[in-house]
Structures are given as C-alpha cells and as structure tokens.
Design an enzyme around this catalytic site. Structure first.
Site, PDB file in Angstrom:
ATOM      1  N   SER A 263       1.149   4.233  -3.026  1.00 18.34           N
ATOM      2  CA  SER A 263       1.044   5.683  -2.860  1.00 18.34           C
ATOM      3  C   SER A 263       2.245   6.401  -3.458  1.00 18.34           C
ATOM      4  O   SER A 263       2.123   7.475  -4.058  1.00 18.34           O
ATOM      5  CB  SER A 263       0.873   6.050  -1.381  1.00 18.34           C
TER       6      SER A 263
ATOM      7  N   ALA B 146       0.826  -1.204   0.000  1.00 22.72           N
ATOM      8  CA  ALA B 146       0.000   0.000   0.000  1.00 22.72           C
ATOM      9  C   ALA B 146       0.865   1.260   0.000  1.00 22.72           C
ATOM     10  O   ALA B 146       0.546   2.250  -0.680  1.00 22.72           O
ATOM     11  CB  ALA B 146      -0.932  -0.003   1.207  1.00 22.72           C
ATOM     12  N   TYR B 147       1.955   1.224   0.747  1.00 26.05           N
ATOM     13  CA  TYR B 147       2.865   2.369   0.776  1.00 26.05           C
ATOM     14  C   TYR B 147       3.471   2.604  -0.604  1.00 26.05           C
ATOM     15  O   TYR B 147       3.519   3.737  -1.099  1.00 26.05           O
ATOM     16  CB  TYR B 147       3.961   2.110   1.810  1.00 26.05           C
ATOM     17  N   VAL B 148       3.930   1.523  -1.230  1.00 23.89           N
ATOM     18  CA  VAL B 148       4.518   1.637  -2.557  1.00 23.89           C
ATOM     19  C   VAL B 148       3.490   2.148  -3.568  1.00 23.89           C
ATOM     20  O   VAL B 148       3.818   2.942  -4.458  1.00 23.89           O
ATOM     21  CB  VAL B 148       5.110   0.286  -3.004  1.00 23.89           C
TER      22      VAL B 148
END
Length: 244
Positions: free
Chosen positions: A156, A152-154
């Site tokens: 974004s 999920a971070y990637v």
C-alpha cells in the site's frame, strides 16, 4: 519562507505522528486543520490547546477515502482559515501478517485508507492548494528494509510513493511541491502495538543511531518540506536514523 497566514491540513492529525506534525507546524506559525476519523475528542483537545496558546486551529472529521467528506473538509478549512497551503497525509493503518496467511479483509482495509485515502486527498490537494503550497504524503522505510509480515502494508505504501512521484510531475508550473516521507521504526502506538519488548529492542538497535525514531523526528522533516524546502520536489525522504 514566512509561514504567517499559511494554513496546513493534517490528515490523521490527532494520531501519534500527526499530532507531532500539527504541533511543529503551529510552532512555525501555521494555522492548522486537525483531521480525525472516528474519535473527535483527541482532535478537539489538541485544537483547544493550540487556541489556548494563541494559535489558530480547527478540527475536521471524515473518512479520508470518502471524496465527499474530504471535499467538505477542504470547504470548512477555506471558510474558517482562508485557504489551504500545505496538506500532510499522515492518516494510515498498518495490519501485519505473512502474505501467505493474510486475511484479505485486512488488505482491503489498508487499500481503502492508505491508497484510496491518500489518492482522494492528493487529488483534492492538486486542485485546491494555493501557489507556493506543498503536499506531503507518507510512506514507510519498510519499502526498502523488507521486513517479514509487512508485505501488504508495504504494498500500500509503495503505491503511495508511485502516485506521489507522478503527481509531482503532473503539477508542472503550479508552484506546488509533492513529496513523501518514509519513516523508519518510530515510537508510536501504531508501531508498538502487538510487538514484544525484544522485537522493539532489536528494531531500535538496527539503525546506526541505535534508537527508535520519535514523532518529533518525523515532524521536523515535514516542517522542512512544508516551509523552506522549495527545491525538493518529487522525492521520498527516508527518515530512519540510517536504517539500511
């Protein structure tokens, strides 16, 4: 390029990488606006230290995803420091989980800060940076290394890279560069939080240089893009010690 009388606005400027960026730009002669979201004390202390050493600095607060608050921040910088030449978007949050079990509230939080926040500040920068200026957004090397739990971070940060590339081309003829910095594993509280010693050691050894990056390593690249790198535009610079 002379940085005399140039001003930089650093979002997340009181954080680990953000404060290193602030200090590096001050060393190059920039006046700086140190942004904070919820804790003004660290930003104000950094500003006080800069002023004590003869530099020019102010603290500005607000949610990076709030366009009204960020417009007010630009207004304050222009009123007190004369304009904005460089914007550095270090503000971001990282919440790790396997995609299959991610709390969607965490996804929404990262989307708001990392995507909407970067978009809001980039939009304002596109309209308010002076000629000869630079916008420097922040991605992550995990867009290529693809570590588990970073999905999920990637996602974004991949969005940040995409908007950066498009904006660089949309500002054709304005003499404003737009680039992104993609750090590898860097010894900051954001990165170290929740990781055991073995995990940190493994990540440090993954790079050919066999160490974690430091905030100063990242700040050096930002200073390059903020100053002499006028022929670097529409790029993502991976600053990770050779991590594949």
């Amino acid at each position: 390029m002379s940085t005399t009388s140039r001003t930089a606005f650093v979002t997340g400027g009181s954080g680990g990488i953000g404060s290193a960026v602030v200090e590096r730009l001050v060393a190059d002669g920039f006046a700086v606006a140190v942004h904070y979201a919820g804790n003004p004390a660290r930003a104000e202390q950094l500003v006080a230290d800069i002023r004590e050493q003869g530099g020019r600095a102010i603290a500005v607060g607000g949610d990076v995803a709030d366009e009204v608050a960020m417009a007010a921040a630009f207004d304050a910088i222009e009123a007190e420091l004369g304009g904005v030449d460089v914007v550095v978007n270090t503000a971001g949050i990282m919440l790790l989980s396997p995609i299959a079990t991610l709390d969607l509230d965490a996804l929404d939080r990262m989307h708001r800060t990392n995507i909407r926040g970067t978009f809001v500040v980039s939009q304002l920068a596109a309209n308010r940076l002076r000629a000869g200026g630079a916008l420097i957004n922040f991605s992550t090397s995990v867009t290529r290394t693809q570590f588990p739990t970073y999905g999920a971070y990637v996602a974004s940060k991949a969005a940040v890279e995409a908007m950066t590339m498009v904006l660089a081309r949309e500002l054709h003829g304005k003499d404003i560069t737009v680039n992104a910095v993609a750090p590898g594993p860097t010894a900051t509280p954001l990165f170290l939080d929740g990781k055991d010693e073995q995990t940190i050691d493994n990540l440090a050894k993954a790079a050919p240089l066999e160490r974690l990056g430091t905030p100063a390593d990242i700040a050096e690249t930002v200073a390059f893009l903020a100053g002499p790198a006028r022929w670097v535009n529409g790029q993502v610079l991976f600053v990770n010690g050779g991590l594949a």
